[in-house]
Structures are given as C-alpha cells and as structure tokens.
Design an enzyme around this catalytic site. Structure first.
Site, short mmCIF file in Angstrom:
data_model
loop_
_atom_site.label_atom_id
_atom_site.label_comp_id
_atom_site.label_asym_id
_atom_site.label_seq_id
_atom_site.Cartn_x
_atom_site.Cartn_y
_atom_site.Cartn_z
N HIS A 175 0.88 -1.27 0.02
CA HIS A 175 -0.25 -0.11 -0.11
C HIS A 175 0.93 1.27 -0.02
O HIS A 175 0.46 2.36 -0.51
CB HIS A 175 -0.96 -0.04 1.11
CG HIS A 175 -1.97 -1.05 1.21
ND1 HIS A 175 -1.62 -2.38 1.70
CD2 HIS A 175 -3.27 -0.93 0.80
CE1 HIS A 175 -2.92 -3.16 1.44
NE2 HIS A 175 -3.77 -2.19 1.05
N ASP A 246 -4.79 -5.11 -8.54
CA ASP A 246 -4.92 -4.86 -7.25
C ASP A 246 -4.92 -3.10 -7.30
O ASP A 246 -4.97 -2.76 -8.57
CB ASP A 246 -3.56 -5.03 -6.09
CG ASP A 246 -3.99 -4.91 -4.71
OD1 ASP A 246 -4.98 -4.21 -4.31
OD2 ASP A 246 -3.26 -5.64 -3.67
#
Length: 335
Positions: A175, A246
């Site tokens: 992330h 993703d």
C-alpha cells in the site's frame, strides 16, 4: 472498477457509472451504515446502468471487514489455522460454514463478491498480511481456503484469490511502497504458488496479483507482468477466470507511472479489470485512457463474478452452524 464517496449514489456518480469503461464498483466502510441502507445503495448502482455493474467489497473478516454493524463479525483467517492445528476436520467445517455465511450476508444486500480468499502463506515477515493468511504452510492454506470457497460457492458467490503469486515473503507493505521478493521461481512454485494452483483447479473465478516485484524472475511487479499473468497464470496454471489488478492507487503501483499508465500497463500485461480507489481524479483519467481498450474476451469472463440467484441464502440451520463455528474459533488457541 472504482469507488463511491458516501452512503448514497450522487447524481454525479450516477452519470459516472454510465461511462462505457466502468465495469464495477468497490465499496468501503464509508459506504455502509446498515444492511437496509446498503441494499438501497447496491440497487441504485445496479439501476444506474443497464449493464448491471459488478459490486465488490473486501469482506475477509478480522481487521479487513468493511461492513460490520448489523452483519456478523467474521473471524480473521488465521483463526481457522489455529483450529486446524488442533482439529483439522473441525477447522475445515468451520471454514466452509463461515464462507457460506459471509457470502449469504453479502448477497442479501446486493453485493456480487468479496475480494477473498487470501491465499498468501504467512511467513512471519509481512507487515500487511499477518493474520489475514489462513496458515503458515501452503498445505494448510490450500485445505482451508478450498473449504472456505466451497461454502462461498454454495451461497452462489464467486471467489477472488489474492495476492498472486504470494505476498507473504516480503516485509514491506505494498500500500505504501513496492516490496521486492528475491526468491527464485522454483522456491515460489514449491511454496507460495501451491494454494493458487489448488484453488484454480477447484474452480476459483478470479485472481488478484500482488504489487510485488519478484526481482530475479521479472523486472515488472506481478500485476504489470506478462510473464506472471499470461505465461504462468494463464499458461502453466491454466487459469481461465478473471484477473483483477490490485488498487492502482497504492504506493506499490507507482513504478508504472501515472494512474492512466498503470491501468494500461495492467491491461497490457493480462488483467481483465483495473481497480482504482480513493482518487476520483485518477479514476476519471483511467476511464478516459482505457475507453477504447478491447474488452470482448474480458467481458465474457467478468460475467462469472455475478452472484448466482436461486440458492438458499436464508437457511436458519446453516446460519446457526456458522455462528457456532465462530464461537468455536474464538475459543481455540490464540493467534
């Protein structure tokens, strides 16, 4: 696939969802107040466009569960692994029962699928996986995820395995940054890839690749790599389902350039659907960049992610069995 700002669909978002490049919506905690409100929101999304856009959420359980109030608090995946170490049969039964409950509850409020199961093998390294993984061995992950997916399927919902080919062998959180895994392909094939191989053979409908670079195998992160997606996943593993990137707004995706460049790189590598969250300006730029991308083959695959009607999602006995399983998981050895 993009996100929404609040608990109701705004006029601007209603128009945005009609854009021809939009394939679905991902929902977050900010989009949820109660089951009744969520059902109204998903209906509005489905009514916004005649294509009936896909609706998804991260509803793994544990620390990754977007919808909580009024729905069952689901255990972290590692709880199944703790029970598996004590009683394999009970753990598999619990995984099957809780998978059904998760899917039945989401289906009842109009959600098509959850981005689950996590197929990463916990190796005591990752800052972001941890108890999201079922277990510390590929064999246990494979067994528990297979049982969980059977439960999901019995409620008419598809599964999405992540994070291909495995996020458990790196420390960094994708992330925030791009992790690098320096293991050779043979090591991954003998360990991290085993759950993906088994779940694909068992009918897994979707796979999400990791924003991880496996440096000695390919210079591109898995989600932007034709080797990982076309040669290995499609070719060697014979996966015929949907490949969903993703979130392209994550730090680990930044190596591919602007959000538009990231989306194009993901599609060129073999993704069927580009996911972009929490950045509306970037989402609009992505839509304009991919509007002419040929989607015939991907569109056929995406149909497999729609929730299947006609199955019993209100079975009181199954619900009670799942709740009893959750109690048993809570009482098992601490994780």
């Amino acid at each position: 696939m993009l996100d929404l700002q609040g608990v109701e669909l705004s006029a601007e978002e209603r128009e945005l969802l009609r854009h021809p490049a939009v394939g679905g919506v991902i929902l977050f905690r900010r989009n949820f107040v109660a089951p009744e409100q969520l059902a109204a929101l998903t209906k509005a999304i489905h009514d916004a466009d005649e294509r009936r856009l896909l609706i998804a959420v991260d509803q793994e359980g544990g620390r990754v569960q977007r919808f909580c109030e009024g729905l069952t608090r689901l255990p972290a995946a590692a709880r199944f692994g703790a029970l598996y170490a004590e009683d394999e049969r009970a753990a598999l039964g619990a995984a099957r029962a809780v998978g059904w409950l998760m899917a039945a509850e989401l289906r009842s409020v109009g959600v098509d699928f959850s981005f689950a199961p996590v197929l990463d093998v916990e190796q005591g390294l990752s800052r972001v996986i941890g108890d999201r993984a079922f277990a510390t061995t590929p064999e246990a992950v494979s067994a528990l995820a297979t049982a969980w997916l059977e439960g999901v399927h019995s409620a008419g919902m598809a599964g999405c395995g992540k994070h291909f080919p495995g996020h458990g062998g790196v420390v960094a959180d994708s992330h925030l940054e791009l992790p690098e895994d320096h293991r050779p392909l043979r090591a991954l094939e003998q360990h991290d890839l085993l759950p993906f191989r088994r779940l694909i053979a068992g009918g897994l409908e979707a796979v999400m690749p990791a924003h991880v670079r496996y440096a000695v195998i390919d210079p591109q992160p898995a989600g932007f790599s034709a080797f990982w997606l076309r040669e290995l996943l499609r070719g060697r593993l014979r996966f015929e389902g949907v490949i969903i990137s993703d979130d392209l707004n994550m730090g680990g995706a930044g190596v591919a350039g602007t959000p538009a460049a990231r989306a194009l790189a993901a599609l060129q590598a073999g993704c069927d659907l580009a996911l972009i969250c929490n950045n509306r300006e970037a989402a609009v730029a992505v839509l304009e960049a991919v509007v002419d991308w040929p989607m015939d083959e991907s569109s056929v695959r995406l149909q497999r992610l729609r929730a299947r009607p006609g199955l019993d999602i209100n079975n009181a006995e199954r619900r009670q069995a799942a709740l009893s399983a959750i109690e048993q998981l809570s009482a098992s050895s601490s994780v």
